[in-house]
Design an enzyme around this catalytic site. Structure first.
Site, short mmCIF file in Angstrom:
data_model
loop_
_atom_site.label_atom_id
_atom_site.label_comp_id
_atom_site.label_asym_id
_atom_site.label_seq_id
_atom_site.Cartn_x
_atom_site.Cartn_y
_atom_site.Cartn_z
N CYS A 86 0.78 -1.22 0.07
CA CYS A 86 0.03 0.01 0.02
C CYS A 86 1.01 1.23 -0.06
O CYS A 86 2.00 1.33 0.74
CB CYS A 86 -0.95 -0.02 1.13
SG CYS A 86 -2.11 1.34 1.27
N HIS A 127 -9.28 -4.17 -1.08
CA HIS A 127 -8.13 -3.47 -0.41
C HIS A 127 -8.57 -1.79 -0.12
O HIS A 127 -8.65 -1.59 0.72
CB HIS A 127 -6.83 -3.56 -1.11
CG HIS A 127 -5.93 -2.65 -0.77
ND1 HIS A 127 -4.87 -3.54 0.08
CD2 HIS A 127 -5.64 -1.35 -0.60
CE1 HIS A 127 -4.04 -2.35 0.57
NE2 HIS A 127 -4.59 -1.11 0.28
N GLU A 128 -9.45 -1.39 -1.27
CA GLU A 128 -9.76 -0.04 -1.20
C GLU A 128 -11.20 0.19 -0.23
O GLU A 128 -11.27 1.06 0.47
CB GLU A 128 -10.08 0.57 -2.49
CG GLU A 128 -8.91 0.51 -3.46
CD GLU A 128 -7.43 0.81 -2.63
OE1 GLU A 128 -7.56 1.73 -1.80
OE2 GLU A 128 -6.31 0.41 -3.25
N HIS A 131 -9.93 0.31 2.93
CA HIS A 131 -9.50 1.66 3.43
C HIS A 131 -10.64 2.59 3.90
O HIS A 131 -10.71 3.37 4.98
CB HIS A 131 -8.89 2.52 2.15
CG HIS A 131 -7.50 2.33 2.24
ND1 HIS A 131 -6.46 2.83 3.06
CD2 HIS A 131 -6.56 1.63 1.27
CE1 HIS A 131 -5.18 2.45 2.69
NE2 HIS A 131 -5.26 1.65 1.69
#
Length: 137
Positions: A86, A127-128, A131
């Site tokens: 990241c 993954h996003e 976040h």
């Protein structure tokens, strides 16, 4: 406009607020910043550029980019272990991801969409979304 990458773990651990079409300038900055880092980055969430909104931009299968407002995973299958890096963090970490995900989201102009993503694109989106939820790998 290309924005600096956020590295503060306390900021990144906060949950993002819902996005609206009025947040389109944030999405454009996110795309500009992602394309500026395209050599080492395939996806970004708005909190990575210092904005706590549920907006993600990811590399698409066709070589372009997808922007998703308020993405939510509705269905998932095929759990596997992955290693991810990241821009906001140093190093590579192990995590678990789903091979196939069905995602509900809005376009930049607020139109609702539901789409199934698989493989690499599904991994990037997960993954996003993490976040957006304040989850760091």
């Amino acid at each position: 406009m290309i924005q600096p990458i956020m590295h503060d773990p306390l900021f990144l651990a906060q949950k993002s607020a819902p996005a609206t079409p009025e947040d389109a300038p944030v999405a454009r900055d996110l795309l500009d910043t992602l394309t500026a880092h395209a050599d080492g980055c395939v996806g970004m969430a708005a909190n990575m550029i210092g904005v706590l909104k549920r907006i993600i931009a990811v590399e698409a299968e066709d070589g372009g980019y997808l922007v998703l407002f308020n993405p939510v995973i509705l269905k998932k299958s095929g759990l596997y272990e992955a290693e991810e890096g990241c821009l906001s963090l140093e190093g590579v970490r192990k995590t678990k991801r789903w091979q196939s995900i069905k995602v509900q989201y809005q376009t930049m102009d607020g139109k609702p969409r539901i789409k199934t993503f698989t493989g690499w694109t599904a991994q990037i989106i997960q993954h996003e979304i993490d976040h957006c939820d304040g989850i760091l790998i």
